[in-house]
Design a protein around this motif. Structure first.
Motif, PDB file in Angstrom:
ATOM      1  N   ASN A 156       0.819  -1.214   0.000  1.00 27.40           N
ATOM      2  CA  ASN A 156       0.000   0.000   0.000  1.00 27.40           C
ATOM      3  C   ASN A 156       0.853   1.264   0.000  1.00 27.40           C
ATOM      4  OD1 ASN A 156      -2.224  -1.652   0.031  1.00 27.40           O
ATOM      5  ND2 ASN A 156      -2.601  -1.456   2.222  1.00 27.40           N
ATOM      6  N   TRP A 157       2.073   1.180   0.511  1.00 28.45           N
ATOM      7  CA  TRP A 157       2.976   2.330   0.518  1.00 28.45           C
ATOM      8  C   TRP A 157       3.394   2.686  -0.905  1.00 28.45           C
ATOM      9  CZ3 TRP A 157       7.984   3.639  -0.817  1.00 28.45           C
ATOM     10  CH2 TRP A 157       8.535   4.770  -0.193  1.00 28.45           C
ATOM     11  N   VAL A 158       3.711   1.680  -1.727  1.00 28.17           N
ATOM     12  CA  VAL A 158       4.084   1.929  -3.127  1.00 28.17           C
ATOM     13  C   VAL A 158       2.875   2.401  -3.916  1.00 28.17           C
ATOM     14  CG1 VAL A 158       4.926   0.866  -5.263  1.00 28.17           C
ATOM     15  CG2 VAL A 158       6.005   0.305  -3.080  1.00 28.17           C
ATOM     16  N   SER A 159       1.702   1.813  -3.626  1.00 25.84           N
ATOM     17  CA  SER A 159       0.434   2.190  -4.258  1.00 25.84           C
ATOM     18  C   SER A 159       0.437   1.833  -5.750  1.00 25.84           C
ATOM     19  CB  SER A 159       0.151   3.676  -4.034  1.00 25.84           C
ATOM     20  OG  SER A 159      -1.182   4.006  -4.396  1.00 25.84           O
ATOM     21  N   GLY A 160      -0.542   2.340  -6.499  1.00 24.58           N
ATOM     22  CA  GLY A 160      -0.689   1.951  -7.894  1.00 24.58           C
ATOM     23  C   GLY A 160      -1.082   0.493  -7.996  1.00 24.58           C
ATOM     24  N   GLN A 161      -0.578  -0.197  -9.015  1.00 22.22           N
ATOM     25  CA  GLN A 161      -0.889  -1.615  -9.177  1.00 22.22           C
ATOM     26  C   GLN A 161      -0.486  -2.429  -7.950  1.00 22.22           C
ATOM     27  OE1 GLN A 161       0.352   0.195 -11.715  1.00 22.22           O
ATOM     28  NE2 GLN A 161      -0.844  -0.270 -13.557  1.00 22.22           N
ATOM     29  N   MET A 162       0.556  -2.019  -7.257  1.00 25.30           N
ATOM     30  CA  MET A 162       1.054  -2.767  -6.105  1.00 25.30           C
ATOM     31  C   MET A 162       0.036  -2.887  -4.972  1.00 25.30           C
ATOM     32  SD  MET A 162       4.084  -4.271  -5.479  1.00 25.30           S
ATOM     33  CE  MET A 162       4.734  -3.788  -3.867  1.00 25.30           C
ATOM     34  N   SER A 163      -0.951  -2.012  -4.904  1.00 20.80           N
ATOM     35  CA  SER A 163      -1.864  -1.992  -3.760  1.00 20.80           C
ATOM     36  C   SER A 163      -3.065  -2.903  -3.921  1.00 20.80           C
ATOM     37  CB  SER A 163      -2.345  -0.559  -3.503  1.00 20.80           C
ATOM     38  OG  SER A 163      -3.081  -0.072  -4.620  1.00 20.80           O
ATOM     39  N   SER A 164      -3.198  -3.575  -5.052  1.00 22.56           N
ATOM     40  CA  SER A 164      -4.339  -4.459  -5.292  1.00 22.56           C
ATOM     41  C   SER A 164      -3.865  -5.891  -5.464  1.00 22.56           C
ATOM     42  CB  SER A 164      -5.112  -4.020  -6.540  1.00 22.56           C
ATOM     43  OG  SER A 164      -6.080  -4.986  -6.903  1.00 22.56           O
ATOM     44  N   LEU A 165      -4.555  -6.840  -4.840  1.00 22.70           N
ATOM     45  CA  LEU A 165      -4.208  -8.250  -4.964  1.00 22.70           C
ATOM     46  C   LEU A 165      -4.262  -8.722  -6.412  1.00 22.70           C
ATOM     47  CD1 LEU A 165      -6.086  -9.503  -1.808  1.00 22.70           C
ATOM     48  CD2 LEU A 165      -3.758 -10.172  -2.343  1.00 22.70           C
ATOM     49  N   ALA A 166      -5.157  -8.134  -7.202  1.00 25.84           N
ATOM     50  CA  ALA A 166      -5.348  -8.580  -8.576  1.00 25.84           C
ATOM     51  C   ALA A 166      -4.314  -8.022  -9.548  1.00 25.84           C
ATOM     52  CB  ALA A 166      -6.754  -8.213  -9.052  1.00 25.84           C
ATOM     53  N   THR A 167      -3.598  -6.965  -9.158  1.00 27.50           N
ATOM     54  CA  THR A 167      -2.663  -6.326 -10.089  1.00 27.50           C
ATOM     55  C   THR A 167      -1.249  -6.175  -9.538  1.00 27.50           C
ATOM     56  OG1 THR A 167      -3.314  -4.125  -9.281  1.00 27.50           O
ATOM     57  CG2 THR A 167      -4.518  -4.998 -11.184  1.00 27.50           C
ATOM     58  N   ALA A 168      -1.017  -6.542  -8.286  1.00 27.94           N
ATOM     59  CA  ALA A 168       0.268  -6.265  -7.634  1.00 27.94           C
ATOM     60  C   ALA A 168       1.456  -6.830  -8.407  1.00 27.94           C
ATOM     61  CB  ALA A 168       0.260  -6.814  -6.210  1.00 27.94           C
ATOM     62  N   ALA A 169       1.308  -8.040  -8.947  1.00 30.02           N
ATOM     63  CA  ALA A 169       2.431  -8.685  -9.629  1.00 30.02           C
ATOM     64  C   ALA A 169       2.762  -8.042 -10.966  1.00 30.02           C
ATOM     65  CB  ALA A 169       2.144 -10.172  -9.821  1.00 30.02           C
ATOM     66  N   GLU A 170       1.993  -7.054 -11.398  1.00 29.83           N
ATOM     67  CA  GLU A 170       2.308  -6.335 -12.642  1.00 29.83           C
ATOM     68  C   GLU A 170       3.520  -5.428 -12.477  1.00 29.83           C
ATOM     69  OE1 GLU A 170       0.812  -6.678 -15.514  1.00 29.83           O
ATOM     70  OE2 GLU A 170      -1.136  -7.581 -15.098  1.00 29.83           O
ATOM     71  N   ASP A 171       3.873  -5.091 -11.237  1.00 30.84           N
ATOM     72  CA  ASP A 171       5.016  -4.221 -10.964  1.00 30.84           C
ATOM     73  C   ASP A 171       6.182  -5.081 -10.482  1.00 30.84           C
ATOM     74  OD1 ASP A 171       6.858  -2.312 -10.073  1.00 30.84           O
ATOM     75  OD2 ASP A 171       5.300  -0.970  -9.305  1.00 30.84           O
ATOM     76  N   PRO A 172       7.357  -5.011 -11.114  1.00 33.06           N
ATOM     77  CA  PRO A 172       8.507  -5.809 -10.659  1.00 33.06           C
ATOM     78  C   PRO A 172       8.887  -5.568  -9.200  1.00 33.06           C
ATOM     79  CG  PRO A 172       8.931  -4.930 -12.839  1.00 33.06           C
ATOM     80  CD  PRO A 172       7.654  -4.280 -12.363  1.00 33.06           C
ATOM     81  N   VAL A 173       8.489  -4.421  -8.639  1.00 31.79           N
ATOM     82  CA  VAL A 173       8.738  -4.190  -7.210  1.00 31.79           C
ATOM     83  C   VAL A 173       8.122  -5.313  -6.390  1.00 31.79           C
ATOM     84  CG1 VAL A 173       8.363  -2.605  -5.289  1.00 31.79           C
ATOM     85  CG2 VAL A 173       8.809  -1.696  -7.559  1.00 31.79           C
ATOM     86  N   PHE A 174       7.006  -5.869  -6.872  1.00 28.94           N
ATOM     87  CA  PHE A 174       6.311  -6.954  -6.177  1.00 28.94           C
ATOM     88  C   PHE A 174       7.271  -8.093  -5.857  1.00 28.94           C
ATOM     89  CE2 PHE A 174       4.460 -11.154  -6.521  1.00 28.94           C
ATOM     90  CZ  PHE A 174       3.341 -11.106  -5.703  1.00 28.94           C
ATOM     91  N   PHE A 175       8.032  -8.535  -6.851  1.00 28.57           N
ATOM     92  CA  PHE A 175       8.879  -9.704  -6.667  1.00 28.57           C
ATOM     93  C   PHE A 175      10.052  -9.407  -5.732  1.00 28.57           C
ATOM     94  CE2 PHE A 175       6.590 -10.505 -10.601  1.00 28.57           C
ATOM     95  CZ  PHE A 175       6.115 -11.791 -10.365  1.00 28.57           C
ATOM     96  N   MET A 176      10.578  -8.192  -5.773  1.00 29.47           N
ATOM     97  CA  MET A 176      11.668  -7.828  -4.865  1.00 29.47           C
ATOM     98  C   MET A 176      11.150  -7.677  -3.438  1.00 29.47           C
ATOM     99  SD  MET A 176      13.774  -5.151  -7.281  1.00 29.47           S
ATOM    100  CE  MET A 176      13.897  -5.461  -9.056  1.00 29.47           C
ATOM    101  N   HIS A 177       9.940  -7.177  -3.303  1.00 30.70           N
ATOM    102  CA  HIS A 177       9.325  -7.073  -1.980  1.00 30.70           C
ATOM    103  C   HIS A 177       9.060  -8.461  -1.409  1.00 30.70           C
ATOM    104  CE1 HIS A 177       6.637  -6.268   1.290  1.00 30.70           C
ATOM    105  NE2 HIS A 177       5.557  -6.612   0.624  1.00 30.70           N
TER     106      HIS A 177
END
Length: 691
Positions: A286-307
């Protein structure tokens, strides 16, 4: 129903081989498609011995995967190409090498990664070249459709891999498979982790250097800079609004979590929120926000995998704590669960694995290891990267800040009254909200005062973080910034950092086994004696067994365990040098095998632990022309090819050499361990302590 029957068959065949007398009845209960597959693999023979468990498992994997695919097609619209990408990764993992046995499950498929062993580092610990290689690999799988396949795969597990104990294991397998696809692009890369505590320690986390063009790109609206600029997603262009809500991981949370001993105490639904690793992991989402803040879209951002690699890193620290401090085997500590989180249920997306397989020790024994997150102290005020700095007062590494004016829309997106400080900031909030779509959001801790949500409606809030104070109770009012000209062009060589140990119960070599061995290691492969050389390690023990008789762990044996774990090779060796139980001070020597250097030096992590549970502190020999002098070090042994003549090529030879020479300088004793009751830590390499 047929798929459920197949799942139970997969479990059954994974634990036994059907005998001749029972084969007919049991075989007839399998789904017809599976019967045909098994018949083909076994050539239709009636010989029960040839109906191997591998044939059953292979057919069940195909059957369950096909059933899952039918469900996915309607749920996430996966294309045939995307499905085949995942299928191909799975096939490569479960494919046996030439000449391998089809009846030995213990060294069976899935245990070893197709592209080899890898070391995961904190993102800022990557050299500039390594970081660019990772970025190129991500862009490579984005172009070939693999990344989109993995992003869609995460959508189907919103229920089965979240809000339960399968959260940790499923994401561990998920990361390993994504990493495998990256290494198909470049076999030298590994998935880095984003330690967000390094940013939480900043005066203003929104100024972190990782959201700049040389790293992850901008964090204020559409991502138009950096390696992932203009990435398309299912909800539009990739977007962020860093510092929007919730809170990053903190050392305080990690210290609390490490006071628990059972997985049920840190996972939903049995964990209290103060210790719940999944609830806390929603904070950075939720801090990064955007796609990262939704369960359905979080993995669209490469930050997801590093997190999530950092979430896995924290879990690995907890597993080490379980093994060495709690006496709990993490591989079997799967909390009781039913339904989608049942330990024996096939994993969604990875039907060759069950939920409990994500808890297996072989992942960090044979697939990957973690380099310890950057740390520092007054005695060692360097964090191993020019993109980090050591806050000596707090004894913590802190991310460097980007150097940019606040007028660019980042750094102060809200005024003290909670309103947008600039049109750009308001636009970033709106873009991020649209990017998240309408899907479910992550459960997360409440917003801290420094976030946008934390400042909403408040006339004046100090930037101090009450739960993350310095020694004098106030937050440091500055961050160390790096200019844009130097950013991304400072790190050409990284000194080695210690790795986390492996929380593994299994066969390891002892002094008795090693003295008569031919170089066989705890790995399944046989080695020859010429593959190894033997290094003496001196141990000075000041722990008196009688004084510590109240410690029950001391009664398990009056020994010191010394371990050499390869950093750039897979094997590990263990020796148990004898010590005198009642002597106030005793000195002994361990003999450890290290693999002969192939290209460049051999690197090994040396650790020593007393049977009472105390960790021993290493000191390393200063390599110069003077007398033997030792200084505190991190326990990493580096032996160059030209130094091999200084060491024996057999265990017996190393023992004889130590018996004949008394000088550490003559024996080339590179490291000395001091075991002392004054050492409070029970794990010298425990990461994220309370400091």
């Amino acid at each position: 129903m047929e798929c459920l029957q197949a799942a139970f068959w997969l479990l059954f065949t994974g634990t036994m081989v059907v005998s001749q007398s029972t084969r007919t009845d049991v075989y007839s209960e399998m789904p017809a498609e599976v019967q045909q597959c098994v018949a083909q693999l076994t050539n239709g023979t009636n010989d029960g011995a040839k109906v191997s468990e591998e044939a059953h498992i292979q057919c069940m994997q195909q059957f369950v995967w096909k059933a899952d695919r039918k469900r996915w097609d309607g749920a996430v619209n996966m294309t045939d190409k995307e499905t085949e990408f995942i299928n191909d990764i799975i096939r490569s993992v479960f494919k046996r090498g030439p000449g391998s046995s089809r009846s030995k499950r213990e060294v069976g498929p899935g245990i070893f990664p197709p592209t080899g062993f890898r070391i995961r580092k904190e993102y800022r610990r990557l050299t500039d070249f390594e970081r660019m290689a990772v970025h190129d690999a991500f862009n490579g799988i984005k172009k070939n459709g693999g990344y989109t396949a993995f992003a869609k795969l995460h959508v189907i597990v919103i229920a089965s891999a979240h809000k339960g104990p399968n959260f940790l294991g499923w994401h561990r397998v998920y990361l390993a498979m994504l990493e495998e696809s990256l290494r198909r692009i470049n076999p030298m890369v590994s998935l880095p982790y984003w330690d967000s505590t390094l940013d939480k320690n900043m005066a203003n986390p929104e100024m972190t250097i990782i959201f700049t063009p040389p790293f992850l790109g901008n964090g204020d609206g559409y991502v138009v800079t950096g390696p992932f600029r203009h990435w398309p997603t299912v909800t539009g262009p990739l977007a962020r609004n860093i510092g929007a809500n919730s809170v990053l991981y903190s050392k305080e949370f990690i210290a609390r979590m490490m006071t628990r001993c059972r997985t049920a105490e840190i996972t939903f639904p049995t964990a209290a929120e103060a210790f719940d690793i999944e609830h806390a992991h929603g904070g950075p989402h939720n801090w990064v926000s955007g796609q990262m803040s939704s369960l359905a879209t979080a993995a669209e951002d490469p930050v997801f995998f590093m997190h999530h690699a950092f979430v896995d890193y924290l879990w690995e620290n907890f597993r080490i704590h379980q093994m060495f401090e709690c006496g709990v085997n993490p591989a079997t500590d799967y909390p009781p669960a039913v339904g989608l989180h049942h330990p024996l249920r096939p994993m969604d997306g990875f039907p060759g694995h069950r939920s409990i397989d994500g808890y297996a020790s072989y992942w960090t024994q044979f697939w990957y290891r973690y380099e310890r997150s950057p740390f520092c102290s007054g005695a060692m005020p360097f964090c191993g990267s020019p993109y980090l700095w050591c806050d000596v007062k707090r004894g913590r590494c802190v991310s460097a800040a980007r150097m940019a004016p606040f007028s660019d829309g980042m750094g102060s997106p809200l005024s003290s009254a909670g309103y947008a400080a600039s049109p750009a900031a308001a636009n970033a909030r709106a873009i991020a909200a649209r990017a998240a779509g309408t899907g479910p959001r992550f459960s997360a801790p409440p917003a801290e005062p420094r976030t946008q949500a934390g400042r909403l409606g408040v006339a004046r809030v100090r930037r101090d973080a009450p739960n993350d104070q310095t020694h004098n109770g106030t937050y440091d009012r500055y961050d160390v910034a790096i200019s844009s000209e130097r950013n991304g062009h400072l790190f050409t060589h990284a000194e080695p950092f210690p790795l986390l140990p492996v929380p593994y119960i299994g066969t390891v070599q002892t002094r008795k086994q090693l003295s008569s061995s031919k170089g066989t290691t705890d790995n399944v492969a046989k080695q020859t004696e010429s593959d190894w050389f033997y290094v003496p390690i001196r141990v000075m023990n000041k722990i008196n067994i009688e004084r510590t008789s109240g410690n029950l762990r001391c009664h398990r044996g009056k020994q010191i365990k010394v371990i050499a774990q390869g950093l750039n090779y897979l094997e590990s060796f263990v020796d148990y040098p004898g010590i005198t139980a009642k002597s106030p001070i005793s000195t002994t020597v361990a003999i450890l095998a290290v693999r002969v250097p192939q290209i460049g030096p051999s690197e090994a992590m040396i650790t020593a632990v007393h049977s009472c549970g105390y960790s021993c502190k290493p000191s390393c020999l200063k390599i110069d022309g003077g007398p033997a002098e030792y200084q505190p070090c991190n326990g990493i042994l580096v032996i160059k090819p030209g130094e091999l003549d200084l060491f024996s090529r057999s265990y017996q030879g190393a023992v004889k050499k130590m018996d004949g020479l008394v000088s550490d300088k003559q024996n080339n004793v590179r490291m000395v361990f001091h075991c002392d009751e004054a050492i409070k830590s029970r794990n010298a390499w425990s990461s994220h302590s309370s400091n």
